[in-house]
Design a protein around this motif. Sequence first.
Motif, PDB file in Angstrom:
ATOM      1  N   SER A  78       0.829  -1.209   0.000  1.00  0.00           N
ATOM      2  CA  SER A  78       0.000   0.000   0.000  1.00  0.00           C
ATOM      3  C   SER A  78       0.859   1.254   0.000  1.00  0.00           C
ATOM      4  O   SER A  78       0.550   2.225  -0.701  1.00  0.00           O
ATOM      5  CB  SER A  78      -0.939   0.013   1.211  1.00  0.00           C
ATOM      6  N   TYR A  94       2.397   1.518  -3.584  1.00  0.00           N
ATOM      7  CA  TYR A  94       1.410   1.978  -4.564  1.00  0.00           C
ATOM      8  C   TYR A  94       1.002   3.430  -4.310  1.00  0.00           C
ATOM      9  O   TYR A  94       0.720   4.167  -5.263  1.00  0.00           O
ATOM     10  CB  TYR A  94       0.191   1.055  -4.608  1.00  0.00           C
ATOM     11  N   ALA A  95       0.953   3.845  -3.062  1.00  0.00           N
ATOM     12  CA  ALA A  95       0.647   5.252  -2.763  1.00  0.00           C
ATOM     13  C   ALA A  95       1.720   6.154  -3.371  1.00  0.00           C
ATOM     14  O   ALA A  95       1.412   7.203  -3.945  1.00  0.00           O
ATOM     15  CB  ALA A  95       0.551   5.473  -1.259  1.00  0.00           C
ATOM     16  N   LEU A 138       1.209   5.929  -7.279  1.00  0.00           N
ATOM     17  CA  LEU A 138      -0.001   6.598  -7.775  1.00  0.00           C
ATOM     18  C   LEU A 138      -0.160   8.029  -7.275  1.00  0.00           C
ATOM     19  O   LEU A 138      -1.059   8.743  -7.699  1.00  0.00           O
ATOM     20  CB  LEU A 138      -1.229   5.771  -7.407  1.00  0.00           C
ATOM     21  N   LYS A 181      -1.017   9.059  -4.284  1.00  0.00           N
ATOM     22  CA  LYS A 181      -2.062   9.270  -3.281  1.00  0.00           C
ATOM     23  C   LYS A 181      -2.269   7.968  -2.515  1.00  0.00           C
ATOM     24  O   LYS A 181      -2.039   6.878  -3.049  1.00  0.00           O
ATOM     25  CB  LYS A 181      -3.366   9.718  -3.931  1.00  0.00           C
ATOM     26  N   ALA A 235      -4.483   4.965  -0.573  1.00  0.00           N
ATOM     27  CA  ALA A 235      -5.693   4.224  -0.944  1.00  0.00           C
ATOM     28  C   ALA A 235      -6.928   5.022  -0.551  1.00  0.00           C
ATOM     29  O   ALA A 235      -6.969   5.648   0.506  1.00  0.00           O
ATOM     30  CB  ALA A 235      -5.701   2.859  -0.255  1.00  0.00           C
ATOM     31  N   ALA A 236      -7.925   5.000  -1.409  1.00  0.00           N
ATOM     32  CA  ALA A 236      -9.178   5.716  -1.153  1.00  0.00           C
ATOM     33  C   ALA A 236     -10.098   4.925  -0.247  1.00  0.00           C
ATOM     34  O   ALA A 236     -10.982   5.492   0.401  1.00  0.00           O
ATOM     35  CB  ALA A 236      -9.890   6.010  -2.478  1.00  0.00           C
ATOM     36  N   GLU A 276      -7.863  -0.054  -1.875  1.00  0.00           N
ATOM     37  CA  GLU A 276      -8.369   0.301  -3.200  1.00  0.00           C
ATOM     38  C   GLU A 276      -8.085   1.762  -3.546  1.00  0.00           C
ATOM     39  O   GLU A 276      -8.190   2.630  -2.691  1.00  0.00           O
ATOM     40  CB  GLU A 276      -9.888   0.092  -3.266  1.00  0.00           C
ATOM     41  N   TRP A 277      -7.753   1.980  -4.815  1.00  0.00           N
ATOM     42  CA  TRP A 277      -7.576   3.332  -5.364  1.00  0.00           C
ATOM     43  C   TRP A 277      -8.643   3.535  -6.422  1.00  0.00           C
ATOM     44  O   TRP A 277      -8.826   2.702  -7.306  1.00  0.00           O
ATOM     45  CB  TRP A 277      -6.200   3.478  -6.008  1.00  0.00           C
ATOM     46  N   GLN A 278      -9.345   4.655  -6.349  1.00  0.00           N
ATOM     47  CA  GLN A 278     -10.353   4.994  -7.355  1.00  0.00           C
ATOM     48  C   GLN A 278      -9.754   6.005  -8.315  1.00  0.00           C
ATOM     49  O   GLN A 278      -8.992   6.891  -7.919  1.00  0.00           O
ATOM     50  CB  GLN A 278     -11.592   5.582  -6.696  1.00  0.00           C
ATOM     51  N   TRP A 291     -11.267   1.111 -10.594  1.00  0.00           N
ATOM     52  CA  TRP A 291     -10.515   0.994  -9.351  1.00  0.00           C
ATOM     53  C   TRP A 291      -9.332   0.063  -9.550  1.00  0.00           C
ATOM     54  O   TRP A 291      -9.372  -0.832 -10.383  1.00  0.00           O
ATOM     55  CB  TRP A 291     -11.398   0.368  -8.268  1.00  0.00           C
TER      56      TRP A 291
END
Length: 118
Positions: A19, A22-23, A26, A28, A30-31, A40-42, A48
């Motif tokens: 996590s 990936y943050a 990406l 940001k 995870a949403a 999960e990321w939107q 997603w």
Amino acid sequence: MTIVNAIASLAVSDLPASSLWYARLLGKPAASRPMPEVAEWQFERGGWLQLYQQPDRAGGGSVTLAVDDIGALASHLQLVGVAHGALSSTPQVRTIMLTDPDGNHIAFAQALDTSMAR
């Protein structure tokens, strides 16, 4: 039946560590954390990316994420220190490929042909 959205899922071995990775990738956090073993990321136009902790399946996945500016993505990857393959380009699409710490394959693609998914 009408499908209204899609979720791409990748198995990872260590959800907290993945996590964070990936943050950074990406830009940001995870949403959503709908379950303890899921992050999960939107995305802006729908869809997603879901990570789920399942060590025995980690590293065997692949996902393609559509971007609007592959050059900006390459700069971002350099800035956050994420290793990636060379930029590849055809008349239809420009791509950058990379792998996450578990070995899952991630393709970032910028469609140049308006008939392709964006």
